[in-house]
Structure formats: C-alpha cells, structure tokens
Scaffold this active site. Structure first.
Site, mmCIF file in Angstrom:
data_model
loop_
_atom_site.group_PDB
_atom_site.id
_atom_site.type_symbol
_atom_site.label_atom_id
_atom_site.label_comp_id
_atom_site.label_asym_id
_atom_site.label_seq_id
_atom_site.Cartn_x
_atom_site.Cartn_y
_atom_site.Cartn_z
ATOM 1 N N ALA A 48 -8.793 -14.199 27.423
ATOM 2 C CA ALA A 48 -9.709 -15.032 28.196
ATOM 3 C C ALA A 48 -9.548 -16.513 27.858
ATOM 4 O O ALA A 48 -9.542 -17.361 28.749
ATOM 5 C CB ALA A 48 -11.143 -14.592 27.933
ATOM 6 N N GLY A 56 -9.999 -12.751 48.861
ATOM 7 C CA GLY A 56 -9.171 -13.849 49.357
ATOM 8 C C GLY A 56 -7.743 -13.405 49.604
ATOM 9 O O GLY A 56 -7.192 -12.588 48.862
ATOM 10 N N HIS A 92 -19.680 -23.708 -0.348
ATOM 11 C CA HIS A 92 -19.798 -22.552 -1.239
ATOM 12 C C HIS A 92 -21.238 -22.046 -1.206
ATOM 13 O O HIS A 92 -22.160 -22.856 -1.252
ATOM 14 C CB HIS A 92 -19.445 -22.957 -2.674
ATOM 15 C CG HIS A 92 -19.690 -21.851 -3.659
ATOM 16 N ND1 HIS A 92 -18.842 -20.764 -3.777
ATOM 17 C CD2 HIS A 92 -20.712 -21.646 -4.531
ATOM 18 C CE1 HIS A 92 -19.320 -19.949 -4.705
ATOM 19 N NE2 HIS A 92 -20.456 -20.451 -5.184
ATOM 20 N N CYS A 151 -13.406 -10.375 32.043
ATOM 21 C CA CYS A 151 -13.958 -10.729 30.734
ATOM 22 C C CYS A 151 -15.469 -10.503 30.674
ATOM 23 O O CYS A 151 -15.969 -9.776 29.808
ATOM 24 C CB CYS A 151 -13.612 -12.189 30.434
ATOM 25 S SG CYS A 151 -14.308 -12.785 28.904
ATOM 26 N N ILE A 189 -3.139 1.522 27.459
ATOM 27 C CA ILE A 189 -1.745 1.213 27.097
ATOM 28 C C ILE A 189 -1.332 -0.184 27.540
ATOM 29 O O ILE A 189 -0.152 -0.512 27.558
ATOM 30 C CB ILE A 189 -0.773 2.257 27.697
ATOM 31 C CG1 ILE A 189 -0.935 2.345 29.222
ATOM 32 C CG2 ILE A 189 -0.971 3.628 27.062
ATOM 33 C CD1 ILE A 189 0.192 3.095 29.912
ATOM 34 N N VAL A 216 2.305 10.702 25.095
ATOM 35 C CA VAL A 216 1.549 11.672 25.898
ATOM 36 C C VAL A 216 2.357 11.933 27.158
ATOM 37 O O VAL A 216 2.709 11.000 27.881
ATOM 38 C CB VAL A 216 0.153 11.105 26.245
ATOM 39 C CG1 VAL A 216 -0.572 12.030 27.200
ATOM 40 C CG2 VAL A 216 -0.654 10.890 24.970
HETATM 41 C C1 LIG Z 1 -12.091 -4.058 27.449
HETATM 42 C C2 LIG Z 1 -11.507 -5.441 27.390
HETATM 43 C C3 LIG Z 1 -11.827 -6.270 26.342
HETATM 44 C C4 LIG Z 1 -11.315 -7.549 26.279
HETATM 45 N N1 LIG Z 1 -11.659 -8.340 25.235
HETATM 46 C C5 LIG Z 1 -11.179 -9.590 25.161
HETATM 47 C C6 LIG Z 1 -11.575 -10.455 24.114
HETATM 48 O O1 LIG Z 1 -12.361 -10.081 23.243
HETATM 49 N N2 LIG Z 1 -11.080 -11.711 24.083
HETATM 50 C C7 LIG Z 1 -10.199 -12.162 25.044
HETATM 51 O O2 LIG Z 1 -9.763 -13.302 24.962
HETATM 52 N N3 LIG Z 1 -9.804 -11.363 26.056
HETATM 53 C C8 LIG Z 1 -10.283 -10.099 26.146
HETATM 54 N N4 LIG Z 1 -9.913 -9.302 27.194
HETATM 55 C C9 LIG Z 1 -8.957 -9.844 28.187
HETATM 56 C C10 LIG Z 1 -9.658 -10.780 29.190
HETATM 57 O O3 LIG Z 1 -10.711 -10.097 29.817
HETATM 58 C C11 LIG Z 1 -8.665 -11.284 30.209
HETATM 59 O O4 LIG Z 1 -7.552 -11.848 29.562
HETATM 60 C C12 LIG Z 1 -9.301 -12.344 31.091
HETATM 61 O O5 LIG Z 1 -10.417 -11.833 31.763
HETATM 62 C C13 LIG Z 1 -8.276 -12.869 32.100
HETATM 63 O O6 LIG Z 1 -8.886 -13.827 32.890
HETATM 64 P P1 LIG Z 1 -8.363 -14.127 34.375
HETATM 65 O O7 LIG Z 1 -9.262 -15.199 34.897
HETATM 66 O O8 LIG Z 1 -6.915 -14.356 34.375
HETATM 67 O O9 LIG Z 1 -8.591 -12.773 35.190
HETATM 68 P P2 LIG Z 1 -9.818 -11.790 35.365
HETATM 69 O O10 LIG Z 1 -10.844 -11.996 34.342
HETATM 70 O O11 LIG Z 1 -9.225 -10.448 35.509
HETATM 71 O O12 LIG Z 1 -10.481 -12.244 36.731
HETATM 72 C C14 LIG Z 1 -9.844 -12.106 37.953
HETATM 73 C C15 LIG Z 1 -10.892 -12.023 39.036
HETATM 74 O O13 LIG Z 1 -10.235 -12.129 40.284
HETATM 75 C C16 LIG Z 1 -10.889 -11.305 41.221
HETATM 76 N N5 LIG Z 1 -9.944 -11.047 42.311
HETATM 77 C C17 LIG Z 1 -8.754 -10.397 42.254
HETATM 78 N N6 LIG Z 1 -8.140 -10.427 43.446
HETATM 79 C C18 LIG Z 1 -8.972 -11.101 44.270
HETATM 80 C C19 LIG Z 1 -8.896 -11.466 45.618
HETATM 81 N N7 LIG Z 1 -7.830 -11.173 46.367
HETATM 82 N N8 LIG Z 1 -9.931 -12.140 46.162
HETATM 83 C C20 LIG Z 1 -11.022 -12.469 45.429
HETATM 84 N N9 LIG Z 1 -11.146 -12.158 44.137
HETATM 85 C C21 LIG Z 1 -10.122 -11.487 43.560
HETATM 86 C C22 LIG Z 1 -11.249 -10.074 40.418
HETATM 87 O O14 LIG Z 1 -12.327 -9.383 41.039
HETATM 88 C C23 LIG Z 1 -11.635 -10.697 39.080
HETATM 89 O O15 LIG Z 1 -13.022 -10.923 39.003
HETATM 90 C C24 LIG Z 1 -10.446 -8.014 27.292
HETATM 91 C C25 LIG Z 1 -10.122 -7.192 28.373
HETATM 92 C C26 LIG Z 1 -10.648 -5.918 28.430
HETATM 93 C C27 LIG Z 1 -10.303 -5.051 29.602
#
Ligand SMILES: Cc1cc2nc3c(=O)[nH]c(=O)nc-3n(C[C@H](O)[C@H](O)[C@H](O)COP(=O)(O)OP(=O)(O)OC[C@H]3O[C@@H](n4cnc5c(N)ncnc54)[C@H](O)[C@@H]3O)c2cc1C
Length: 467
Positions: free
Chosen positions: A322, A116, A446, A44, A273, A239
């Site tokens: 997020a 981890g 308003h 995020c 996708i 595609v």
């Molecule tokens: C271009 C884009 C735009 C987006 N815009 C939005 C938005 O506007 N609003 C919204 O709500 N969501 C948005 N999202 C989605 C959002 O980013 C994700 O849903 C959110 O980040 C998920 O959070 P998470 O904590 O589950 O995982 P992540 O944010 O993916 O975090 C996981 C973390 O775990 C770490 N990790 C993985 N494996 C290991 C390991 N073995 N050891 C240590 N660290 C590890 C990774 O490095 C990463 O930093 C967007 C996503 C993208 C790609």
C-alpha cells in the site's frame, strides 16, 4: 459527447488511486477518481491491510489473555466472541473508508461511482450500478486498478471451504484444521490470526523456505518463532489437487523434488500464493497498452506506452504494498503537474505484522553477496534490550548491514516486538544516506526497544555496549 473535462481521471480508489486523487486536488488539478466498489480505499482498506491488522491485533490480545497475562499476575479466562471480533473489524473499516470520502470532499475530488473503462485517448466511460454510462474527458488517465489473488489450477476458491484472503478475513467459525497454501506475508499473517484463535494451522510452501525476499537468517528465526506457536510447515511441497465436501477439503500434496503424494484434511483452506495485477475490462486495447506476460503494465516513470495514460500501484512492477502504491500515486501526479515526482524503490520497507513482527528495508545479505558488495554487519538481540526484557518480548534481533568502505547503511532487518513502528527510523536514515555511525551516535530514549536499533548500528564498528 463528453460531459465533463478533467485534468486527471484516476481509475481505482485504492491507496495508489486515492492518494493520487488527494495530491491532485492539493495541486489544484481538476480530478476524478472512478471506483466500482461501494466504498473507497481499495484492497487495502476493504479486504487487505486494515481488516487483517484489526484481526491480528484482536487475536494477539486474545492469545496474550490466554497465556501471557497469567505470567504477569493477571488471572483471566478469555472467551472468544468471534461475531464481535468481526464486527469491530468491520466498524473500523467503515470508518476508514468514510475517511477517504471526507478527504475527497476536502480536496475537491469527484468520486465517480462505477466501473471505468478507457474508451480511447482522453476518454473514460463509467458504467454505474444502474447500467448508466457516463463519459469523462481526461487530459490524463491514471490506471490504479490494483491486484487480485492469484489462482492455483486444481484448487477452486469457493469462499466457503477454500477461501482466498478476502474469505479468510470473514470465516464464520474458527477452523479446527486450516491449511494455508503459500508461506508469504498474507498467508502467515492470516494463518497467525486463526492459529491464535485456536485452529491447527499447516502451511504448505513450494519453496524450501518461507517468505521469499526476506533476509534468509531473519526468515529462519521467523519460522522458528511461528513453529513454537504451533504452526506446522511443509516446505518444498506443492498442492496438486483439492476435493471439497460440505465438511471440508482433502488436499493432495506432493514433494517438489519428487516422491510420494500425501493427503491433508482440513475444514478450511486458505489459498495465498500471491497476487496478480487486475486490468479486467479496462479497455487497455483502446489506447494500445499491452500488459506483459504476467499481466503487469510496464511504465517509464509511470508513463505507459500511450501518451496521457499513466499507471501506478499494484498494476505496475515493484512490491505490491500500500505504501509503495501511495508513493507511486504522489510521484505520478507531481509529474502530471509538471513537478519532479520520484520514488526510491530501494527504500520501500516491508513488514510482517505477526508476533514477533518482522520489518526490513534495503538490501538483504543474499543480495549484497550476489552483487559482490563488501559489507559489515552489526547485530543486537532483543534478549539484551531492557524494555523488551521487562515486557517478556525478547525473541528476535536487529541486524544492520553497512558498506565496508563508506559505512553507508545498505539494509536493515529486524524481527521482534514493535519493529513495524521502528523501521521508519532507518528509512529516514537511509534516505539521508546515513552511515551506521550516524545512528550509533544518535541518542535514543531509554528504556525503549528502539535502543536495539542503535546498539545494532554500534555493532557495525564493533562497539555494541549492551550485549
Ligand atoms: C490480506 C491482505 C493484507 C495486506 N496487508 C498489507 C499491509 O499490511 N501493508 C501493505 O503495505 N500492503 C498490504 N496489502 C497489499 C495492499 O493492499 C496493496 O498493495 C494495495 O492495496 C495496492 O493498492 P492499489 O491502489 O494499487 O490497488 P487496490 O488497493 O487493489 O485498489 C484498486 C481499486 O481499483 C478498483 N477498480 C479496479 N478496476 C476498476 C475499474 N475498471 N473501474 C473502477 N474501479 C476499479 C478496485 O475495486 C479497487 O478498489 C495487503 C493485501 C491483502 C490482500
């Protein structure tokens, strides 16, 4: 021998993981968050929500300066400085990721830097950049490792000519022709950025509609708005191959329903996708946790099949968002702390940050029809909203769906100006199980666009006054 004992070790420092860590600290749990990226904040903050919104904001202003300003009597000839646009995005991202470091310190959370790996019940091995392995003992392990972009056979992402969302946030130049594969939220947001900066953008989508999951009427209006901005859509098309040269990419595209293939030339291709859960190298097998066929870790209220191992965010079922990951994180930690953690997945809003914006929460009309639920509709167009009118932002509407018998609000769908900031009003209303009449009889300021939310609610009972 384990070196440190924690109440909870969270693997992954994204919105799921960092919010879980902060909540754990608040509740007095001894918490560590393991993150292998050089910065906290996950997808995020680093390569998702935040950098994309930085570019959407800047490119929206650029587009406005290029056309709409003149209509307001402001004559300017904007010149794009892409380097500066990227630099200000990167600076904001750095400030945000540093902010999480500060919050960790404030809440006494240890950031353990490195990758981890679960090494059996209650044990997490962390391999640092220097290869040094530290073992953490944990009463509870929370998997918050997030997701990564899905791949498409035959379309190799090289981050040069064929990019995923991470590459599309840092292109070195404005493409002349950009093909976006996938008409989901990420593809359309990033496609919008480059369209506004001058690229010709073609979106190829397998389905016969854009943004699956969005209310169909809203999606149609949305597609019309993007088409007006110059985006070209090829729906019901797949595609099947990509050939990359130094200058660009030739894509082979076939109609899903069958028929002749065609080729599309582009100097850049964005593959968007969808995303898939990320659990690579996580050692799930050491505790007997097996993701399902789609790589998703199924949980029962965040509990995996292994005692003391929990999972949240993009790696578990539900919308990959997020704020959903954040909700998961808070609820999971509260359960670990012996409290009642709860997430109402019906009330997770979705937003597309294009112009116009799209925002919704609750059920779509299609879902209500499929469930056989009788409902009433109130709809109000932004053309009839005074604030939208004076701001020349009249595209779109607000639609409220309410139970035909009880009047409880079941779903709200908005397309228009600033709807991302307004959907929260209906999230709160729905959390309190409001009737549409509750919103209709609540005074709104308003002139604001939020009056459209009230007028739409009035429409459920047939007394919209301003349209
Ligand atoms: C271009 C884009 C735009 C987006 N815009 C939005 C938005 O506007 N609003 C919204 O709500 N969501 C948005 N999202 C989605 C959002 O980013 C994700 O849903 C959110 O980040 C998920 O959070 P998470 O904590 O589950 O995982 P992540 O944010 O993916 O975090 C996981 C973390 O775990 C770490 N990790 C993985 N494996 C290991 C390991 N073995 N050891 C240590 N660290 C590890 C990774 O490095 C990463 O930093 C967007 C996503 C993208 C790609």
């Amino acid at each position: 021998m384990a070196e440190t004992t924690y109440d909870v070790v969270i693997i992954g420092g994204g919105p799921g993981g960092y919010n879980a860590a902060i909540r754990a600290g608040q509740l007095g749990l001894k918490a560590a968050c393991v993150e292998k990226r050089g910065t906290l904040g996950g997808t995020c903050l680093n390569v998702g929500c935040m950098p994309s919104k930085a570019l959407l904001h800047a490119s929206e202003l650029f587009a406005a300066a290029n056309g709409e300003f003149a209509k307001l009597g402001i004559e300017v000839s904007p010149k794009l400085n892409l380097g500066q646009m990227m630099a200000q995005k990167d600076e904001s991202v750095t400030a945000l990721t540093k902010g999480i470091e500060f919050l960790f310190k404030k809440n006494k959370v240890d950031w353990v830097k490195g990758a981890g790996k679960i090494a059996g019940p209650g044990k997490v091995e962390v391999t640092g950049e220097d290869g040094k392995v530290t073992t953490l003992a944990a009463k509870n392990i929370v998997i918050a490792t997030g997701s990564e972009p899905s791949r498409l056979p035959g379309v190799e992402v090289d981050q040069q000519r064929i990019v995923d969302s991470t590459g599309a946030l840092a292109l070195p130049e404005v493409p002349k022709k950009l093909v976006v594969i996938g008409a989901g939220i990420i593809g359309l947001e990033l496609g919008s950025v480059w369209r506004r900066l001058g690229a010709e953008v073609t979106v190829v989508e397998f389905l016969d509609r854009i943004t699956p999951g969005m209310d169909a009427e809203t999606a149609k209006t949305f597609q019309r708005a993007l088409t007006k901005q110059g985006m070209v859509f090829k729906l019901g098309a797949k595609v099947t191959g990509a050939k990359t040269s130094k200058k660009g990419v030739t894509l082979t595209v076939e109609p899903v329903a069958g028929g002749a293939a065609e080729t599309l030339e582009a100097d850049y291709v964005l593959l968007a996708i969808g995303r898939r859960p990320y659990t690579e190298g996580l050692g799930l097998e050491s505790v007997g946790v097996t993701p399902n066929a789609r790589g998703v870790i199924e949980t029962d209220h965040f509990k995996t099949s292994a005692p003391g191992v929990w999972a949240i965010g993009d790696v578990i079922p539900g919308p990959m968002l997020a704020h959903k990951a954040e909700e998961d994180g808070v609820a999971c930690i509260e359960m670990i702390a012996g409290k009642w953690g709860h997430v109402d997945y019906d009330l997770v809003p979705s937003v597309v940050y294009t112009s116009p914006e799209v925002a919704w929460v609750g059920k779509t009309e299609e879902e209500l029809k499929a469930a056989g639920r009788a409902y009433k509709t109130g709809k109000f167009p932004f053309t009839a909203n005074s604030r939208a009118k004076i701001n020349h932002e009249t595209e779109g509407f607000v639609k409220v769906l309410a139970d035909a018998a009880t009047d409880e609000v079941l779903g709200v769908h908005m397309i228009g100006p600033s709807v991302s900031e307004m959907i929260g009003e209906y999230c709160v209303a729905m959390a309190f199980r409001a009737a549409s009449e509750d919103v209709a009889r609540t005074c709104h300021p308003h002139p604001t666009r939020s009056e459209a939310l009230r007028q739409a609610a009035m429409g459920v009972e047939g007394w919209t006054m301003q349209a």
